[in-house]
Design an enzyme around this catalytic site. Sequence first.
Site, mmCIF file in Angstrom:
data_model
loop_
_atom_site.group_PDB
_atom_site.id
_atom_site.type_symbol
_atom_site.label_atom_id
_atom_site.label_comp_id
_atom_site.label_asym_id
_atom_site.label_seq_id
_atom_site.Cartn_x
_atom_site.Cartn_y
_atom_site.Cartn_z
ATOM 1 N N ASP A 127 -9.956 5.232 -3.794
ATOM 2 C CA ASP A 127 -8.685 5.849 -4.114
ATOM 3 C C ASP A 127 -7.820 5.110 -5.369
ATOM 4 O O ASP A 127 -7.260 5.540 -6.287
ATOM 5 C CB ASP A 127 -7.808 5.900 -3.211
ATOM 6 C CG ASP A 127 -7.747 7.148 -2.137
ATOM 7 O OD1 ASP A 127 -8.503 8.109 -2.456
ATOM 8 O OD2 ASP A 127 -7.201 6.805 -0.938
ATOM 9 N N THR A 129 -10.800 10.424 5.945
ATOM 10 C CA THR A 129 -9.290 10.715 5.621
ATOM 11 C C THR A 129 -8.227 10.628 6.825
ATOM 12 O O THR A 129 -8.724 9.886 7.986
ATOM 13 C CB THR A 129 -8.985 12.170 4.910
ATOM 14 O OG1 THR A 129 -7.535 12.242 4.476
ATOM 15 C CG2 THR A 129 -9.499 13.301 5.970
ATOM 16 N N LYS A 131 -8.303 6.063 8.250
ATOM 17 C CA LYS A 131 -8.462 4.988 7.104
ATOM 18 C C LYS A 131 -8.435 3.422 7.468
ATOM 19 O O LYS A 131 -9.032 2.719 6.832
ATOM 20 C CB LYS A 131 -7.582 5.181 5.991
ATOM 21 C CG LYS A 131 -8.091 6.711 5.131
ATOM 22 C CD LYS A 131 -7.158 6.853 3.862
ATOM 23 C CE LYS A 131 -7.509 7.952 3.007
ATOM 24 N NZ LYS A 131 -6.700 8.146 1.681
ATOM 25 N N LEU A 159 1.006 12.505 -6.686
ATOM 26 C CA LEU A 159 -0.354 12.435 -6.045
ATOM 27 C C LEU A 159 -0.472 13.806 -5.162
ATOM 28 O O LEU A 159 -1.697 14.116 -5.029
ATOM 29 C CB LEU A 159 -0.511 11.278 -4.909
ATOM 30 C CG LEU A 159 -0.835 9.901 -5.676
ATOM 31 C CD1 LEU A 159 -0.529 9.475 -6.701
ATOM 32 C CD2 LEU A 159 -0.950 8.805 -4.355
ATOM 33 N N GLY A 196 7.321 6.261 -1.538
ATOM 34 C CA GLY A 196 6.445 6.297 -0.300
ATOM 35 C C GLY A 196 5.626 5.051 -0.064
ATOM 36 O O GLY A 196 5.762 4.187 -1.023
HETATM 37 P P1 NAP Z 1 0.522 8.743 4.663
HETATM 38 O O1 NAP Z 1 -0.351 7.558 4.865
HETATM 39 O O2 NAP Z 1 1.067 9.684 5.908
HETATM 40 O O3 NAP Z 1 2.227 8.137 3.937
HETATM 41 C C1 NAP Z 1 3.075 8.909 3.646
HETATM 42 C C2 NAP Z 1 4.384 8.341 3.245
HETATM 43 O O4 NAP Z 1 5.224 9.018 2.691
HETATM 44 C C3 NAP Z 1 4.880 7.086 4.272
HETATM 45 O O5 NAP Z 1 5.483 6.106 3.698
HETATM 46 C C4 NAP Z 1 6.015 8.108 4.880
HETATM 47 O O6 NAP Z 1 6.983 7.389 5.386
HETATM 48 C C5 NAP Z 1 6.596 8.739 3.490
HETATM 49 N N1 NAP Z 1 7.077 10.220 4.121
HETATM 50 C C6 NAP Z 1 6.446 10.990 4.864
HETATM 51 N N2 NAP Z 1 7.411 12.021 4.774
HETATM 52 C C7 NAP Z 1 8.668 11.664 4.250
HETATM 53 C C8 NAP Z 1 9.913 11.918 4.314
HETATM 54 N N3 NAP Z 1 10.255 13.444 5.016
HETATM 55 N N4 NAP Z 1 10.851 11.607 3.711
HETATM 56 C C9 NAP Z 1 10.607 10.113 3.297
HETATM 57 N N5 NAP Z 1 9.430 9.502 3.301
HETATM 58 C C10 NAP Z 1 8.264 10.336 3.878
HETATM 59 O O7 NAP Z 1 0.138 9.549 3.579
HETATM 60 P P2 NAP Z 1 -0.791 9.241 2.414
HETATM 61 O O8 NAP Z 1 -2.223 9.330 2.827
HETATM 62 O O9 NAP Z 1 -0.221 8.042 1.755
HETATM 63 O O10 NAP Z 1 -0.513 10.526 1.408
HETATM 64 C C11 NAP Z 1 0.537 10.824 0.655
HETATM 65 C C12 NAP Z 1 0.402 11.796 0.059
HETATM 66 O O11 NAP Z 1 -0.424 11.674 -1.083
HETATM 67 C C13 NAP Z 1 0.022 13.390 0.612
HETATM 68 O O12 NAP Z 1 0.568 14.223 -0.159
HETATM 69 C C14 NAP Z 1 -1.267 13.148 0.094
HETATM 70 O O13 NAP Z 1 -1.912 14.444 0.030
HETATM 71 C C15 NAP Z 1 -1.521 12.734 -1.249
HETATM 72 N N6 NAP Z 1 -2.442 12.019 -1.620
HETATM 73 C C16 NAP Z 1 -3.272 12.361 -2.730
HETATM 74 C C17 NAP Z 1 -4.262 11.944 -3.088
HETATM 75 C C18 NAP Z 1 -5.167 12.412 -4.390
HETATM 76 O O14 NAP Z 1 -6.362 12.097 -4.312
HETATM 77 N N7 NAP Z 1 -4.481 13.232 -5.110
HETATM 78 C C19 NAP Z 1 -5.008 10.939 -2.452
HETATM 79 C C20 NAP Z 1 -4.121 10.383 -1.235
HETATM 80 C C21 NAP Z 1 -3.095 11.037 -0.748
HETATM 81 P P3 NAP Z 1 6.770 6.297 6.567
HETATM 82 O O15 NAP Z 1 6.029 5.115 6.126
HETATM 83 O O16 NAP Z 1 8.189 6.192 7.016
HETATM 84 O O17 NAP Z 1 6.100 7.146 7.547
#
Ligand code: NAP
Length: 275
Positions: free
Chosen positions: A110, A69, A73, A218, A132
Amino acid sequence: MTTPASTKPYAEVIGDPIAQSKSPLIHGFWLEQLGIDAEYHACHVKSEELQDYVERRRDDTNWRGCNVTIPHKLAIMDFVDDPGNVRDSIGAMNTIFRQEDGALAGTNTDAAGFFAPIADGEWQGAHAVMIGAGGAARAVLFALKQAGMDDVTIIARNALKASGLLMQAGLKGQVLPMDASLPQADLLVNASPLGMSGQPALDIDVGALPDHALVYDLVYAPLETELLKSARDHGLETVDGLDMLIGQAALAFELFFGQTPPMDKDDSLRKLLTA
Ligand code: NAP
């Protein structure tokens, strides 16, 4: 790096931070249900320790592999023997497992975990909107492309990054800023942390979505996000983040322990995860 000593077969989840991970609860539940004499740990691994972690575990024959995680990744892809086509497809890896010849292979569960709860839908030619453009978004786009969608709108704060993801996934579409009105869509996916506990709220009005639209968040902490609540209030179908979490873990579990998890016990598992 914490090194859990184990004389039994084991797998683990690695990341920094790692205490928040629900993977040990999920895998532990399945191991117990199936009566498998093995363990699943959380292991705190910092970025500078990642290569050393892989090299140490490689020699530990009890180690069946690991889930990966944030923030590893992308970096982990450099340290496995067989990364398959993950780099060119999803571009992020969430599972490492040991092959029969001992070589370490990597994959990403995923995308399949995301798609499983909506696999019954008719998505060919449908239009999706995703919020996102991070690691999870890559897996979502890959799954949507595989499902026959080619038109996806991304709402993101970094337009360049979002356009790159569309291009890499071979999708048409547009990128809109965070304050844009929500366009018409058959599927809305929140792949950002907005709405998660401790994060800013997701400010989006789902009222204009058509009646048949499905809203998929998610985020799984909280399980009932404001987005899902609002979608339900508008009579829309919803999917929460636990379905994907359990789905991606199930595929990894099979790779680690060679058995299919008891999915008929999902209700008990969901209770455990939300207790
Ligand atoms: P990540 O790689 O950190 O990406 C997060 C994305 O959201 C990035 O594009 C980021 O923008 C954007 N973002 C973050 N804060 C923001 C804000 N305040 N305003 C606008 N955009 C914002 O995280 P991730 O791994 O993709 O995870 C994203 C979410 O999915 C998390 O809540 C995680 O817990 C969830 N998730 C769930 C599962 C599941 O199995 N259910 C699996 C994976 C992830 P930038 O690109 O500009 O940084």
